[in-house]
Design an enzyme around this catalytic site. Structure first.
Site, short mmCIF file in Angstrom:
data_model
loop_
_atom_site.label_atom_id
_atom_site.label_comp_id
_atom_site.label_asym_id
_atom_site.label_seq_id
_atom_site.Cartn_x
_atom_site.Cartn_y
_atom_site.Cartn_z
CG ASP A 158 -2.18 0.75 1.13
OD1 ASP A 158 -2.10 1.83 0.49
OD2 ASP A 158 -3.06 -0.04 1.46
CG HIS A 189 -9.09 -0.96 4.27
ND1 HIS A 189 -8.67 -0.85 3.09
CD2 HIS A 189 -8.33 0.03 4.75
CE1 HIS A 189 -8.36 0.36 2.63
NE2 HIS A 189 -7.95 0.91 4.07
O1 TEU Z 1 -8.82 6.20 2.35
C1 TEU Z 1 -9.17 7.44 1.64
C2 TEU Z 1 -10.46 8.01 1.88
O2 TEU Z 1 -10.79 8.73 0.97
C3 TEU Z 1 -11.28 7.74 3.22
O3 TEU Z 1 -11.53 8.89 3.56
C4 TEU Z 1 -12.35 7.08 3.07
O4 TEU Z 1 -13.38 7.91 2.60
C5 TEU Z 1 -12.86 6.93 4.50
O5 TEU Z 1 -12.24 5.88 5.17
C6 TEU Z 1 -14.10 6.41 4.83
O6 TEU Z 1 -14.47 6.30 6.34
C7 TEU Z 1 -7.60 5.87 2.44
C8 TEU Z 1 -7.43 4.39 3.19
O7 TEU Z 1 -8.07 3.47 2.30
C9 TEU Z 1 -8.01 4.68 4.79
O8 TEU Z 1 -7.96 3.26 5.28
C10 TEU Z 1 -7.16 5.45 5.37
O9 TEU Z 1 -7.93 6.06 6.63
C11 TEU Z 1 -6.99 6.85 4.67
O10 TEU Z 1 -6.70 6.65 3.24
C12 TEU Z 1 -5.90 7.84 5.07
O11 TEU Z 1 -4.79 7.09 4.73
#
Ligand code: TEU
Ligand code: CA
Length: 554
Positions: free
Chosen positions: A98, A328
């Site tokens: 990631d 996730h």
């Molecule tokens: O998620 C990006 C994202 O846009 C998130 O704000 C998503 O909409 C949110 O998790 C919904 O609750 C990525 C990752 O997938 C996420 O797990 C991380 O928390 C985030 O970036 C910050 O790195």
């Protein structure tokens, strides 16, 4: 279109913390993943995307990296990682890491140095602004709540974080930052990675100069998205990153891209795109509200169908979407896309077939292949996720009672997907011999891998057949590269489409619990997959059972 090694692959997302714990500390780890490679190979997964397992304080479960060159000791060692890459290779599998480079952790050395000398080299690694009394540099609201600005410890400055305050944004305008990032990507690719899933990437380009936007809630703040709409020129960063890294290695890259404009698709995933692929989040974002999760609208089967087809039409044969039912950050797809009360093995299989037969690269999230379901949270105390906690507070602030607030946000909580993988009906679902870091879903006694492995009728066996069908030399060309055309599109609670390549396939899902019939234009040649033991047919008319799905060769 030039064929690429990833076009015909099936990907599987691992959330390391919750996958398999090899040493009894309650936290999943890399040796645990290695011990389950045969399970994944048996399913048919080719590409394994690991959510972050770099050194991290885990404020956002690893999406806050304090050292891009280290594995967090809770997940294992760099030797474990090297072994995982090698063991995967032995099985013709690829590992994706990631790539979290919109921000790092506030415990990263760069940020520590920026605090010590905000006007020096590392101060320029972040977005810093002089602190003014009672006034923030901008009114943007962070994704996890509150303003995006916080005091830079020990200084008279503030720093920008569009996510949590422990996730300071890296300043992509600074070429030195970009160099550091490319160096790290190449360092990992040199180890033999298959590529990267690229986190939150649309946030790297900010609209300059910074300014405030119209407030969209009573807190006087506005969503970060208001600013992003205004930002231009992300393509220059993405093109440079691609040329300096992925392209040289023929690596696979899949971008976490939200709200792309139709005219940008070619740039993002076309023949010469920034990424190999990007996720289709059209279904995921459906019904979301500016007010927060508590105000989100549920998605119906017809909405779901519309979202899928709309995304398919937009992309067409320009490139490859990556199709997901869940990840996730989302609740379990079966609880979201299947009406309440109808969630059962039949409907889970229908959803799987409709999703995996779309044009694009399927990404299966751990446990999805078992039909894992949302967690029945009975108190906010059971939720660990920072995003859910914030959304709970937003619901309370809007005047909901604690009970209502929990009920409204529980179905969206990211922890629904983060509960430990259900391996067996033994204690803690066989995930750990210790105490799991997050409570196991109590339904593990009935939903678990061990009981599904040898059951030819299980959800997992159905996934396995679907994946095998995608790889069947007879049908592969059609499933991977064929066009997609919706069928009977205006029929309600029916999702059907054809895939046309050197073969013609019909995928027909009865998206409701009652029968409904369809009349084929001419008799089919062969049934490739059916989630029922038989077909109720008379001539060309098929009376589909509730949630029946058929894949027919025409
Ligand atoms: O998620 C990006 C994202 O846009 C998130 O704000 C998503 O909409 C949110 O998790 C919904 O609750 C990525 C990752 O997938 C996420 O797990 C991380 O928390 C985030 O970036 C910050 O790195
Ligand atoms: Ca462990």
């Amino acid at each position: 279109m030039t064929k690429k090694w990833w076009h015909d692959k099936v990907a599987y997302q691992i959330y390391p913390k919750s996958f398999y714990d090899s040493n009894g500390d309650g936290i999943g780890d890399i040796p645990g993943i290695i011990s389950k490679l045969d399970y994944l190979k048996d399913l048919g997964a080719d590409i394994l995307w690991l959510s972050p397992c770099y050194a991290s304080p885990l404020a956002d479960q690893g999406y806050d990296i304090s050292d891009y060159y280290k594995i967090d000791p809770r997940f294992g060692t760099m030797e474990d990682m090297d072994r995982l890459i090698a063991e995967a290779k032995k099985r013709d599998m690829y590992i994706l890491m990631d790539l979290v480079v919109n921000h790092c952790s506030d415990e990263h050395e760069w940020f520590q140095k920026a605090c010590q000398d905000p006007d020096g080299k590392y101060g320029r690694f972040f977005y810093l602004r002089d602190k003014k009394d009672g006034e923030l540099p901008t009114n943007w609201r962070s994704y996890f709540g509150g303003p995006v600005w916080d005091d830079l410890p020990g200084t008279d400055k503030q720093y920008l974080h569009v996510f949590h305050k422990k996730q300071p944004d890296l300043n992509w305008e600074n070429p030195e930052v970009r160099e550091e990032i490319y160096k790290n990507i190449n360092w990992w690719l040199d180890k033999g990675l298959g590529g990267f899933r690229i986190d939150a990437i649309i946030n790297i380009k900010k609209a300059l100069p910074f300014r405030s936007y119209e407030a969209d809630r009573e807190d006087g703040l506005c969503s970060v998205e208001a600013m992003l709409k205004d930002a231009e020129g992300i393509g220059e960063f993405l093109r440079e990153m691609r040329d300096r890294t992925f392209r040289k290695y023929d690596a696979f890259s899949v971008g976490e891209v939200f709200h792309e404009k139709p005219e940008e698709i070619q740039d993002f995933i076309g023949e010469d795109g920034y990424f190999s692929s990007m996720f289709d989040f059209n279904e995921t974002v459906f019904g979301s509200s500016e007010k927060g999760w508590y105000d989100a609208k549920p998605i119906t089967p017809d909405d779901y169908k519309k979202c899928c087809f709309e995304a398919q039409r937009r992309v067409g044969n320009t490139g490859f979407l990556s199709n997901v039912i869940e990840n996730h950050d989302e609740p379990r797809g079966v609880c979201r896309y299947i009406p309440e009360g109808d969630v059962n093995d039949k409907s889970k299989k229908m959803l799987a077939a409709l999703n995996l037969m779309l044009r694009g690269i399927p990404f299966i999230y751990q446990g999805q292949e078992l039909g894992m379901e949302n967690m029945p949270f009975s108190s906010i105390e059971e939720i660990d996720d920072i995003s859910s906690k914030h959304e709970y507070q937003v619901a309370l602030d809007a005047g909901l009672t604690p009970e209502d607030a929990l009920n409204r946000i529980a179905g969206f909580s990211r922890d629904n997907a983060r509960t430990p993988m259900q391996w067996s009906d033994e204690a803690n679902a066989g995930f750990t011999t210790g105490t799991p870091w997050l409570k196991v879903n109590p339904n593990y006694t009935s939903i678990n891998a061990a009981s599904q492995m040898d059951d030819p009728d299980s959800v997992r066996s159905f996934y396995k057949k679907l994946i095998a069908l995608r790889k069947d030399p007879e049908y592969k060309e059609t499933i991977v590269y064929g066009d997609l055309e919706p069928l009977w599109e205006t029929r309600r609670n029916l999702m059907a489409y054809c895939r046309q390549g050197d073969r013609l396939l019909f995928v027909i899902g009865n998206y409701r619990k009652y029968d409904q019939s369809v009349t084929l234009p001419y008799p089919y040649k062969k049934v490739l997959l059916n989630n029922y033991p038989d077909i109720d047919e008379e001539g060309k008319t098929i009376s589909l059972y509730g949630y029946q799905v058929l894949i027919l060769e025409m």
